[in-house]
Design a protein around this motif. Structure first.
Motif, mmCIF file in Angstrom:
data_model
loop_
_atom_site.group_PDB
_atom_site.id
_atom_site.type_symbol
_atom_site.label_atom_id
_atom_site.label_comp_id
_atom_site.label_asym_id
_atom_site.label_seq_id
_atom_site.Cartn_x
_atom_site.Cartn_y
_atom_site.Cartn_z
ATOM 1 N N LEU A 108 0.952 -1.396 -0.030
ATOM 2 C CA LEU A 108 -0.087 -0.040 0.016
ATOM 3 C C LEU A 108 0.870 1.172 -0.046
ATOM 4 O O LEU A 108 0.659 2.160 0.642
ATOM 5 N N VAL A 109 1.918 1.257 -0.837
ATOM 6 C CA VAL A 109 2.818 2.369 -0.779
ATOM 7 C C VAL A 109 2.205 3.804 -1.076
ATOM 8 O O VAL A 109 2.350 5.004 -0.667
ATOM 9 N N LEU A 110 1.282 3.599 -2.263
ATOM 10 C CA LEU A 110 0.630 4.836 -2.790
ATOM 11 C C LEU A 110 -0.451 5.498 -1.750
ATOM 12 O O LEU A 110 -0.477 6.725 -1.324
ATOM 13 N N GLU A 111 -1.174 4.537 -1.082
ATOM 14 C CA GLU A 111 -2.159 4.815 0.075
ATOM 15 C C GLU A 111 -1.214 5.615 1.300
ATOM 16 O O GLU A 111 -1.587 6.578 1.766
ATOM 17 N N THR A 112 -0.119 5.109 1.563
ATOM 18 C CA THR A 112 0.546 5.517 2.650
ATOM 19 C C THR A 112 1.200 6.782 2.350
ATOM 20 O O THR A 112 1.326 7.754 3.096
ATOM 21 N N PHE A 113 1.802 6.876 1.245
ATOM 22 C CA PHE A 113 2.392 8.074 0.665
ATOM 23 C C PHE A 113 1.449 9.494 0.659
ATOM 24 O O PHE A 113 1.547 10.612 0.813
ATOM 25 N N LEU A 114 0.183 8.933 0.113
ATOM 26 C CA LEU A 114 -0.890 10.012 -0.063
ATOM 27 C C LEU A 114 -1.337 10.588 1.230
ATOM 28 O O LEU A 114 -1.547 11.646 1.518
ATOM 29 N N PHE A 115 -1.268 9.731 2.361
ATOM 30 C CA PHE A 115 -1.764 9.940 3.627
ATOM 31 C C PHE A 115 -0.619 10.901 4.243
ATOM 32 O O PHE A 115 -0.914 11.988 4.817
ATOM 33 N N ALA A 116 0.608 10.763 3.914
ATOM 34 C CA ALA A 116 1.847 11.662 4.497
ATOM 35 C C ALA A 116 1.379 13.028 3.700
ATOM 36 O O ALA A 116 1.802 13.942 4.234
ATOM 37 N N VAL A 117 1.407 12.986 2.549
ATOM 38 C CA VAL A 117 0.856 14.013 1.602
ATOM 39 C C VAL A 117 -0.138 15.106 2.464
ATOM 40 O O VAL A 117 -0.007 16.356 2.574
ATOM 41 N N VAL A 118 -1.474 14.025 2.801
ATOM 42 C CA VAL A 118 -2.372 15.031 3.333
ATOM 43 C C VAL A 118 -2.201 15.524 4.897
ATOM 44 O O VAL A 118 -2.298 16.656 5.078
ATOM 45 N N LEU A 119 -1.301 14.737 5.417
ATOM 46 C CA LEU A 119 -0.915 15.226 6.890
ATOM 47 C C LEU A 119 0.278 16.206 6.712
ATOM 48 O O LEU A 119 0.073 17.224 7.324
ATOM 49 N N SER A 120 0.887 16.204 5.511
ATOM 50 C CA SER A 120 1.905 17.442 5.559
ATOM 51 C C SER A 120 1.192 18.736 5.091
ATOM 52 O O SER A 120 1.541 19.833 5.253
#
Length: 187
Positions: A108-120
């Motif tokens: 789930l690398v895309l989901e994890t990275f997009l969550f990092a983008v949202v939190l950023s």
């Protein structure tokens, strides 16, 4: 002066909340059968773009700290590039932290990275808009009793609350959804 700052801060925060609700409705006009639950990756991208855009525009309009010493074009371009690099570093750092806390590394690398983008978008972008790429100012605001204005106080509360909310939101993840009493919630 404080009353106007409080009103400006209120309007800025209301616009950010409005941008989250707006991110639910924008994709539904462009995409057929859009649902936040079924097309969550699209919603994560839209939400982070809306929040970032509203933060940038509101801080440009409100201008809470107008203490820019240099106003040359090269200084502004350098500052924008540094802010973009800080945002990217923030996204990558949060992604690494999420993987270290147990997010799947490859599946789930895309989901994890997009969550990092949202939190950023909720934490780093307001810091960059208000404080700029000045690490000393960041350390001052997030240290004990380092807040000097109502804007910095709001920034501190919003950033810490976003991280705590993301951490608390992860509590239901390890639940075993195959239990008989949880099957109804799965659909």
């Amino acid at each position: 002066m404080k009353d106007t700052d409080i009103k400006k801060l209120l309007y800025t925060n209301l616009l950010c909340i409005f941008s989250i609700f707006l991110s639910i409705f924008i994709p539904s006009f462009a995409l057929d059968n859009f649902s936040v639950l079924e097309t969550h990756l699209t919603w994560l991208c839209t939400c982070s773009a809306c929040v970032t855009t509203v933060n940038l525009l509101s801080y440009l309009v409100v201008r809470p700290n107008v203490s820019s010493k240099r106003s040359s074009l090269s200084h502004k371009v350098t500052r924008v590039l540094k802010c973009c690099i800080y945002f990217l570093i923030s996204c990558l750092s949060l992604h690494i932290i999420f993987v270290l806390y147990g997010a799947p590394l490859i599946e789930l690398v895309l989901e994890t990275f997009l969550f990092a983008v949202v939190l950023s978008a909720f934490t780093t972008v307001p810091c960059l808009c208000l404080l700029g790429p000045n690490l000393k100012a960041w350390l001052r605001v997030f240290s004990r009793n380092g807040v000097t204005s109502i804007w910095e106080n709001s920034l501190q509360i919003t950033t810490i609350s976003s991280f705590i909310g993301a951490w608390l939101g992860a509590f239901p993840i390890p639940l075993d959804w195959e239990r008989p009493w949880q099957v109804g919630f799965k659909d």
